[in-house]
Design a protein around this motif. Structure first.
Motif, short mmCIF file in Angstrom:
data_model
loop_
_atom_site.label_atom_id
_atom_site.label_comp_id
_atom_site.label_asym_id
_atom_site.label_seq_id
_atom_site.Cartn_x
_atom_site.Cartn_y
_atom_site.Cartn_z
N PRO A 268 0.82 -1.20 0.00
CA PRO A 268 0.00 0.00 0.00
C PRO A 268 0.87 1.26 0.00
O PRO A 268 2.08 1.19 0.12
CB PRO A 268 -0.73 -0.12 1.33
N PRO B 81 -10.44 6.52 -7.09
CA PRO B 81 -10.91 5.41 -7.93
C PRO B 81 -9.92 4.24 -8.06
O PRO B 81 -10.23 3.24 -8.72
CB PRO B 81 -11.12 6.08 -9.30
N PHE B 82 -8.73 4.38 -7.46
CA PHE B 82 -7.75 3.27 -7.40
C PHE B 82 -7.37 3.08 -5.94
O PHE B 82 -6.20 3.12 -5.57
CB PHE B 82 -6.50 3.62 -8.22
N GLY C 139 -7.25 0.74 -3.71
CA GLY C 139 -6.50 -0.39 -3.16
C GLY C 139 -6.94 -0.68 -1.74
O GLY C 139 -8.14 -0.87 -1.47
N GLY D 29 -7.02 1.32 0.69
CA GLY D 29 -7.76 2.44 1.30
C GLY D 29 -6.94 3.46 2.06
O GLY D 29 -7.52 4.27 2.81
N THR D 30 -5.62 3.47 1.87
CA THR D 30 -4.80 4.36 2.70
C THR D 30 -5.18 5.84 2.55
O THR D 30 -5.31 6.55 3.56
CB THR D 30 -3.30 4.18 2.36
N ASP E 273 -12.12 0.32 -6.61
CA ASP E 273 -10.97 -0.41 -7.12
C ASP E 273 -11.54 -1.64 -7.84
O ASP E 273 -12.67 -2.05 -7.55
CB ASP E 273 -10.08 -0.86 -5.95
N ASN E 274 -10.77 -2.22 -8.76
CA ASN E 274 -11.30 -3.41 -9.43
C ASN E 274 -10.81 -4.71 -8.79
O ASN E 274 -11.09 -5.78 -9.29
CB ASN E 274 -10.99 -3.39 -10.94
N ALA F 171 -8.13 -6.48 -2.47
CA ALA F 171 -7.66 -5.20 -1.91
C ALA F 171 -8.81 -4.51 -1.17
O ALA F 171 -8.63 -3.95 -0.09
CB ALA F 171 -7.13 -4.31 -3.01
N ARG G 47 -15.34 -1.40 -8.54
CA ARG G 47 -15.66 -0.72 -9.79
C ARG G 47 -14.43 -0.68 -10.68
O ARG G 47 -13.33 -0.40 -10.21
CB ARG G 47 -16.04 0.76 -9.54
N GLU G 48 -14.65 -0.91 -11.95
CA GLU G 48 -13.62 -0.61 -12.94
C GLU G 48 -13.56 0.91 -13.07
O GLU G 48 -14.57 1.59 -12.83
CB GLU G 48 -14.05 -1.17 -14.31
N LEU G 49 -12.43 1.42 -13.48
CA LEU G 49 -12.32 2.87 -13.69
C LEU G 49 -13.45 3.38 -14.58
O LEU G 49 -14.07 4.41 -14.31
CB LEU G 49 -10.95 3.19 -14.33
N ASN H 235 -3.71 7.36 -6.50
CA ASN H 235 -2.39 6.78 -6.71
C ASN H 235 -2.60 5.56 -7.61
O ASN H 235 -2.71 4.44 -7.14
CB ASN H 235 -1.89 6.41 -5.28
N PRO I 288 -1.90 2.62 -10.63
CA PRO I 288 -0.72 1.76 -10.80
C PRO I 288 0.33 2.48 -11.64
O PRO I 288 -0.03 3.30 -12.49
CB PRO I 288 -1.27 0.56 -11.56
N LEU J 210 -4.34 2.99 -19.61
CA LEU J 210 -5.12 3.30 -18.41
C LEU J 210 -5.10 4.81 -18.16
O LEU J 210 -6.14 5.41 -17.83
CB LEU J 210 -4.52 2.55 -17.20
C1 LIG Z 1 -0.93 1.67 -6.65
S1 LIG Z 1 -2.34 0.76 -6.21
C2 LIG Z 1 -3.16 1.80 -5.06
C3 LIG Z 1 -2.70 1.54 -3.65
C4 LIG Z 1 -3.51 2.25 -2.62
N1 LIG Z 1 -3.25 3.68 -2.64
C5 LIG Z 1 -3.24 1.67 -1.23
O1 LIG Z 1 -2.80 2.39 -0.35
O2 LIG Z 1 -3.46 0.47 -1.04
C6 LIG Z 1 -3.34 0.88 -7.62
C7 LIG Z 1 -4.67 0.20 -7.54
O3 LIG Z 1 -5.36 0.38 -8.75
C8 LIG Z 1 -6.21 -0.74 -8.98
N2 LIG Z 1 -6.56 -0.77 -10.43
C9 LIG Z 1 -5.76 -1.03 -11.49
N3 LIG Z 1 -6.43 -0.92 -12.65
C10 LIG Z 1 -7.70 -0.56 -12.34
C11 LIG Z 1 -8.87 -0.28 -13.11
N4 LIG Z 1 -8.87 -0.34 -14.45
N5 LIG Z 1 -10.00 0.08 -12.46
C12 LIG Z 1 -10.02 0.14 -11.11
N6 LIG Z 1 -8.94 -0.13 -10.33
C13 LIG Z 1 -7.80 -0.47 -10.93
C14 LIG Z 1 -5.39 -1.91 -8.49
O4 LIG Z 1 -6.23 -2.99 -8.12
C15 LIG Z 1 -4.64 -1.30 -7.30
O5 LIG Z 1 -5.30 -1.59 -6.09
#
Ligand SMILES: C[S@@+](CC[C@H](N)C(=O)[O-])C[C@H]1O[C@@H](n2cnc3c(N)ncnc32)[C@H](O)[C@@H]1O
Length: 376
Positions: free
Chosen positions: A173, A198-199, A201, A203-204, A260-261, A265, A286-288, A303, A305, A319
């Protein structure tokens, strides 16, 4: 009695940390690379540890002097009042040594000389022949730069990023202190703006935002090595913890959502959110491409990927292009704050940022791109 306290932080967050320290009421605040110094008493050691969201650790500066020879290092270290902090039975590992552009460059030699000097001073001050080192831990830090030595004692123990709400560690995370810094840098106002990641993960970012919104001190539910020091009256810790509990905004209104998808996570995120005591923070799968909001204005702090392996890069580029399209179409008036290591993110996203700043995330050079919406 006051001392110099040193709050450390990662590059890029010094000004945010100084702002936090000033908000706690401290005036003589000096900003340096990777750290902020200020004056405080015993109670302030407790307060700084419990409250500072972007600090890595809180050190007490014991001495600062020039030294170019080991004799000088020994003599000047022996002359400092270590016994004020380190009790007769306490442990004092010299664990953390850095040396840059200095005559004294051998870390292991500096380590053993400082240890020997502290032992000499403590035996004399405590009038004893042996030091059993069985009780509280007072880790000593040596920093040498341009022949200037700073000796300090760590009052935090484990890093202040450890808030006590992380249930599982198997998904990498964002560091809690970094996440808090990203929220504070964005100057988010919980009562005004919805916040979305929307990403999200685990939840931080959402949790750190929730703690800020409710004014929950990040260190309220953890312990610190200086809690066991006999020089700090335990009444100070009790006072500061009670004060922090009283300052929680129990009825704070805020809207914090994450998606997040990755189901795994998200299940960790839900556990972390529960442990952090933030039942009003919501996450969903949710997907983005599926995200939306009924609010016209708000703030996305995220944050995504990064894609560090070469073969991942085409997917990451796609993405980031999709982020540009989705944000523009569904959140046209919102502000966006995006942390990524991608140098050409703006090109892919399809918009130039209003501001961007360099930030290191676990040693990876990143950029915090800031796109202002209508209200920022
Ligand atoms: C860098 S991590 C985020 C980490 C988060 N900030 C944490 O503290 O745990 C990126 C996140 O984006 C998600 N992700 C990647 N592609 C995605 C998509 N198309 N739609 C939704 N989530 C996506 C991954 O599952 C991952 O949990």
């Amino acid at each position: 009695m006051t001392f110099t306290l040193i709050a450390t932080t990662t590059m890029g967050f010094e000004a945010v940390l100084a702002r936090e320290i000033k908000a706690l009421g401290y005036k003589d605040v000096k900003v340096f690379d990777h750290k902020v110094e200020f004056q405080g008493d015993y109670r302030d050691i407790c307060r700084a540890n419990i409250w500072l969201r972007t600090a890595g650790r809180i050190y007490i500066k014991i001495g600062e002097f020039e030294a170019t020879t080991f004799d000088e290092l020994f003599d000047k270290t022996t002359a400092l009042d270590w016994a004020q902090w380190i009790g007769k039975d306490d442990k004092f590992p010299v664990a953390d040594v850095t040396s840059r552009k200095s005559a004294l460059f051998s870390k292991s030699d500096c380590q053993s000389i400082v240890k020997k000097a502290v032992v000499t001073q403590l035996k004399k001050a405590h009038s004893c022949e042996t030091l059993p080192e069985t009780k509280a831990s007072c880790p000593i830090r040596i920093q040498i730069e341009n022949d200037k030595v700073i000796l300090s004692i760590d009052s935090s123990g484990s890093g202040l990023n450890k808030r006590g709400y992380r249930a599982h560690m198997d998904i990498a995370p964002l560091r809690e202190t970094l996440a808090a810094g990203l929220i504070l840098l964005s100057r988010w106002r919980p009562e005004e703006d919805m916040l979305m990641d929307p990403f999200c993960g685990t939840g931080t970012l959402l949790i750190e935002a929730g703690l800020i919104a409710k004014n929950i001190a990040p260190g309220l539910n953890r312990s610190f090595c200086s809690e066991r020091w006999s020089c700090i009256d335990s009444a100070h810790w009790r006072y500061v913890r009670q004060e922090a509990r009283d300052l929680i905004k129990k009825d704070a209104k805020y809207r914090i959502y994450g998606s997040d998808n990755n189901a795994r996570a998200l299940s960790i995120a839900n556990k972390n959110i529960e442990l952090a005591g933030l039942p009003d923070v919501f996450v969903q799968k949710r997907e983005l491409s599926e995200i939306s909001s009924r609010y016209e204005q708000g703030r996305i702090i995220t944050n995504p990927p990064y894609g560090h392996r070469l073969e991942e890069q085409p997917d990451i580029d796609l993405l980031y292009q999709e982020m540009g399209r989705v944000f523009k179409e569904k959140f046209p008036l919102w502000s966006y704050y995006v942390l990524t290591s991608c140098d050409y993110f703006e090109e892919l996203f399809g918009r130039e940022s209003n501001k961007h700043r360099k930030i290191y995330n676990g040693g990876i050079k990143c950029w915090y791109y800031q796109f202002f919406g209508r209200k920022s």
